[in-house]
Design an enzyme around this catalytic site. Sequence first.
Site, PDB file in Angstrom:
ATOM      1  N   TYR A 171      -6.073 -12.931  -2.549  1.00  0.00           N
ATOM      2  CA  TYR A 171      -5.268 -11.837  -3.117  1.00  0.00           C
ATOM      3  C   TYR A 171      -4.473 -11.195  -1.970  1.00  0.00           C
ATOM      4  O   TYR A 171      -4.510  -9.986  -1.756  1.00  0.00           O
ATOM      5  CB  TYR A 171      -6.147 -10.806  -3.819  1.00  0.00           C
ATOM      6  CG  TYR A 171      -7.170 -11.387  -4.762  1.00  0.00           C
ATOM      7  CD1 TYR A 171      -6.834 -11.706  -6.076  1.00  0.00           C
ATOM      8  CD2 TYR A 171      -8.477 -11.633  -4.338  1.00  0.00           C
ATOM      9  CE1 TYR A 171      -7.778 -12.242  -6.948  1.00  0.00           C
ATOM     10  CE2 TYR A 171      -9.423 -12.169  -5.199  1.00  0.00           C
ATOM     11  CZ  TYR A 171      -9.070 -12.478  -6.499  1.00  0.00           C
ATOM     12  OH  TYR A 171     -10.008 -13.006  -7.349  1.00  0.00           O
ATOM     13  N   GLN A 216       0.841  -1.191   0.000  1.00  0.00           N
ATOM     14  CA  GLN A 216       0.000   0.000   0.000  1.00  0.00           C
ATOM     15  C   GLN A 216       0.878   1.243   0.000  1.00  0.00           C
ATOM     16  O   GLN A 216       1.766   1.395   0.838  1.00  0.00           O
ATOM     17  CB  GLN A 216      -0.929   0.004   1.215  1.00  0.00           C
ATOM     18  CG  GLN A 216      -2.046  -1.013   1.140  1.00  0.00           C
ATOM     19  CD  GLN A 216      -3.111  -0.635   0.122  1.00  0.00           C
ATOM     20  OE1 GLN A 216      -3.134   0.482  -0.409  1.00  0.00           O
ATOM     21  NE2 GLN A 216      -4.007  -1.570  -0.170  1.00  0.00           N
ATOM     22  N   CYS A 239      -9.954  -1.368  -4.674  1.00  0.00           N
ATOM     23  CA  CYS A 239      -9.262  -0.150  -5.115  1.00  0.00           C
ATOM     24  C   CYS A 239      -9.957   0.477  -6.318  1.00  0.00           C
ATOM     25  O   CYS A 239      -9.511   1.517  -6.805  1.00  0.00           O
ATOM     26  CB  CYS A 239      -7.799  -0.442  -5.438  1.00  0.00           C
ATOM     27  SG  CYS A 239      -7.538  -1.673  -6.723  1.00  0.00           S
TER      28      CYS A 239
END
EC number: 2.1.1.-
Length: 435
Positions: free
Chosen positions: A294, A261, A393
Amino acid sequence: MPNSNRAQPERTMMQAEVRIERYADQGRCVAHIDGRVVFVRFALPDELVRVELDEPHDRDDRFWTGEVVEVLEPSEDRVTPAWPLAGPLAMGGGVGGADLVHVSLPGQLKWKAITVSEQMSRLGHIDVAVPIERMPGDKAAGGLNWRTRIEMIADDNGMPSMRRRGTHNRVAIDTMPLATRTLLDVAKREHVWEGGFEPGSQIRLSVPEPRGEIVDTAAADDNYAVLVDGELRAGSQLLTEQVTINGTTFDYQVDANGFWQVHRQAPIALGTHVINLVNGQLQSAADAVIWDLYSGSGLFTLPLATMTGERTRMLSVEGARVAVKNAQRNLRAMNLNDVDARAGDVSRTLDHVPAHLAKPNVVVLDPPRAGARAKVCRQIAAAGASSVVYIACDPTSLARDTATLIGEGYELKDIRAFDIYPMTHHVETVALFTR
């Protein structure tokens, strides 16, 4: 239906004077020219602006795109760009990376909350208000100094540069206002802004933020990476990221070329929220099965394995093998032996889950921009998961997958957006589904 009261645009060559109507996707707004939809960059709703159309624009095109060249009646949310180089081309800008740089910080939050809500309504077929959180420190920093990773390309003179939008032209830069001060210090110390790179080479800086007294000073000195075309030029290939969630600090070893991130506060904010949602669903159950799909380098895997039930069993799945190796290393360092961390395509892996992990209580998934897609959503439902925590996202992908999950009997119980990409249209959203 076209608005019959809409003023007919005044056109000069490839330009038009238009009234901006509403927000759209990708940091653009909607206007109309001669009844045709035009997606306009660097605009705001209700503004009167002069737009230059992108070339080519043919009469047979379904829609056109363009960019503001003059603001005739500004919105109250419009500000002077804090990073002019990223603003409109006609105003001295043109590089990418900050497509909402013309919008006030409150205006950016409003834009993103409305965009997520509209996508959930249009594609998810559910009407929901979406609260949005700003990251600590971003308001004081004016939306700058948050990126712990940046990527550039060397121009013909070997200087770090960014491409001018819509072209192959490279614009040399000698700073990057969205980067953290720690990263900028490393760039200066390593003489990045002085150039000397092979023209066309890809330049990447990855610089974890220091975490106070927890970080060993000697180790922190080289806890950064300058990479050129993927090869380490300075610093360390393996970086240490530290994330504190509900009072517990987790150490992560992350490859300098890998995903993490990018906002300095995002791992803490997202990790804390996800853990709290999961614990709320498990209600302190001592024995539970959790899927972390993921899973990357294990941002959620580590706290999920340590901060949920005592006998929690976990399956984590990630497509990038380097990230899985990092996650496995991170798990071993904490003596977490009840996590089956697998590398592979998520959908194919879910076709062959061991029996003791086959029936999850909670599924956490953080898919790439394209989303999990219908097949994975249906596999989750078929496995019998009672709760799904979805980190997205891209609001469009989340909305599409929301429609699939609702079709499988789930109900949207909670949704929250996080502004971890100030000055850009990007937004992170976390949604909880239960059945």
